[in-house]
Each structure stands twice: as structure tokens, then as C-alpha cells.
Design a protein around this motif. Structure first.
Motif, PDB file in Angstrom:
ATOM      1  N   LEU A  99      12.195  12.556  38.622  1.00 29.95           N
ATOM      2  CA  LEU A  99      13.023  11.510  39.812  1.00 29.95           C
ATOM      3  C   LEU A  99      11.878  10.816  40.735  1.00 29.95           C
ATOM      4  O   LEU A  99      11.768  10.143  41.393  1.00 29.95           O
ATOM      5  N   LEU A 129      10.761   7.127  40.405  1.00 32.36           N
ATOM      6  CA  LEU A 129      11.772   6.116  40.651  1.00 32.36           C
ATOM      7  C   LEU A 129      11.894   6.105  42.160  1.00 32.36           C
ATOM      8  O   LEU A 129      12.111   5.241  42.841  1.00 32.36           O
ATOM      9  N   SER A 160      14.516   3.363  35.340  1.00 37.17           N
ATOM     10  CA  SER A 160      15.621   4.206  35.661  1.00 37.17           C
ATOM     11  C   SER A 160      16.537   4.253  34.446  1.00 37.17           C
ATOM     12  O   SER A 160      16.750   5.361  34.015  1.00 37.17           O
ATOM     13  N   VAL A 203      20.933   8.568  38.282  1.00 41.76           N
ATOM     14  CA  VAL A 203      19.717   7.677  37.747  1.00 41.76           C
ATOM     15  C   VAL A 203      20.658   6.416  37.292  1.00 41.76           C
ATOM     16  O   VAL A 203      19.884   5.263  37.525  1.00 41.76           O
ATOM     17  N   SER A 207      20.139   2.362  38.495  1.00 41.76           N
ATOM     18  CA  SER A 207      19.754   1.432  37.271  1.00 41.76           C
ATOM     19  C   SER A 207      20.872   0.207  37.402  1.00 41.76           C
ATOM     20  O   SER A 207      20.480  -0.723  37.588  1.00 41.76           O
TER      21      SER A 207
END
Length: 162
Positions: free
Chosen positions: A42, A45, A132, A147, A151
Motif C-alpha cells: 500500500l 498508493l 489501485s 484499495v 480506486s
């Protein structure tokens, strides 16, 4: 005085139950004991979300026509970064004195024209959405939900940006 035969099995059962009850805790401690071998999936992101928010804030300060939209985008991407950071820290707790595992991005300058600024926002959010979306399938269910939400949020932001 020796315990009666009837009480012996009870003691043995209780002791066995205690051992079985402690086994999952020992397994969890053993699994959590070491440092993660690879960086958290992660992290990219969360880093991208912070960078997108910084870009959007720079655009909001520079281009008044895009300011409201850019501020909303910055708020959304900041929320994404915070949610991702919480999950990263949940998996690998850190000392509160340590800096966050997701560093703050370097200050950003807004593109000179409003059109270039709007394109930069679209590009950044599209990249966040794709990044993502690609990761979701490789994550455990509890992380995939987070996630996937990021997105979907990016996809919604793209619709707002047009």
C-alpha cells in the motif's frame, strides 16, 4: 493426601484446554515478531495519494477557476492517504516518535496554464485509479476492500474532472 482418581482427569483436561487456548496467541506472536521482508504494497498508493493532494493544493492556490474542484480533489486524496496510512501502520505498527512510513511529498508547483493544470489533475487521478485497481486482486479481502474503495473514489474524481 493424594488427590482422588476422579479429580485427575479434570486437571489434565483444564491444562490441555489452556495449552490449546494459548496456541493461537503464540502463533500470532511468532508471525508478528519479525520485520516485514518486503515493503507494504500500500506504500506506493499512499505516496501517490499524498502527491496528488499536494498537486491539487498547488493548483487551487494558483488557478482560481480550478480552486474549488482542486480543493475537493485534495481533500479526497488526503482522506485516501490517511486511510492507507492507518492500514499500513496497523499491519506494521511504528513508534509514534518515528516519522510516518509514507513521507510527505516535496512541495509542488502548479502547471502554468489552467488547461495544463486540469490535465495534470486528470493524469494524477487516473494513475491513482489504475494503480489501485491493479493491486486489488493481489490483496487479502480486508485490504482489497480499502484499495477498491480508493480506486472507486479516484474513478468518481475523474468523472468530476471530466
Amino acid at each position: 493426601m493424594e488427590p482422588s482418581r476422579a479429580s485427575l482427569p479434570v486437571l489434565r483436561r483444564r491444562r490441555a484446554l489452556r495449552l490449546f487456548a494459548a496456541a493461537p496467541a503464540v502463533a500470532v506472536l511468532a508471525a508478528c515478531g519479525g520485520e516485514p521482508e518486503e515493503p507494504d504494497q500500500l506504500l506506493p498508493l499512499a505516496t501517490a495519494a499524498k502527491a496528488d493532494a499536494a498537486l491539487a493544493n498547488a493548483i487551487a492556490r494558483t488557478h482560481s477557476g480550478l480552486a474549488e474542484t482542486a480543493r475537493e480533489l485534495a481533500a479526497a486524496r488526503t482522506a485516501h492517504a490517511k486511510a492507507l496510512q492507518r492500514e499500513i501502520d496497523r499491519v506494521a505498527p511504528r513508534d509514534p516518535e518515528d516519522p510516518p512510513s509514507v513521507p510527505d511529498p516535496a512541495p509542488r508547483k502548479a502547471p502554468p496554464s489552467a488547461n495544463a493544470a486540469a490535465d495534470a489533475l486528470r493524469t494524477a487521478v487516473r494513475r491513482g485509479q489504475q494503480q489501485s485497481a491493479e493491486l486489488v486482486a493481489r490483496l487479502p479481502a480486508h485490504r482489497a476492500g480499502l484499495v477498491a474503495s480508493v480506486s472507486a473514489g479516484c474513478a468518481s474524481l475523474l468523472e468530476v474532472l471530466g
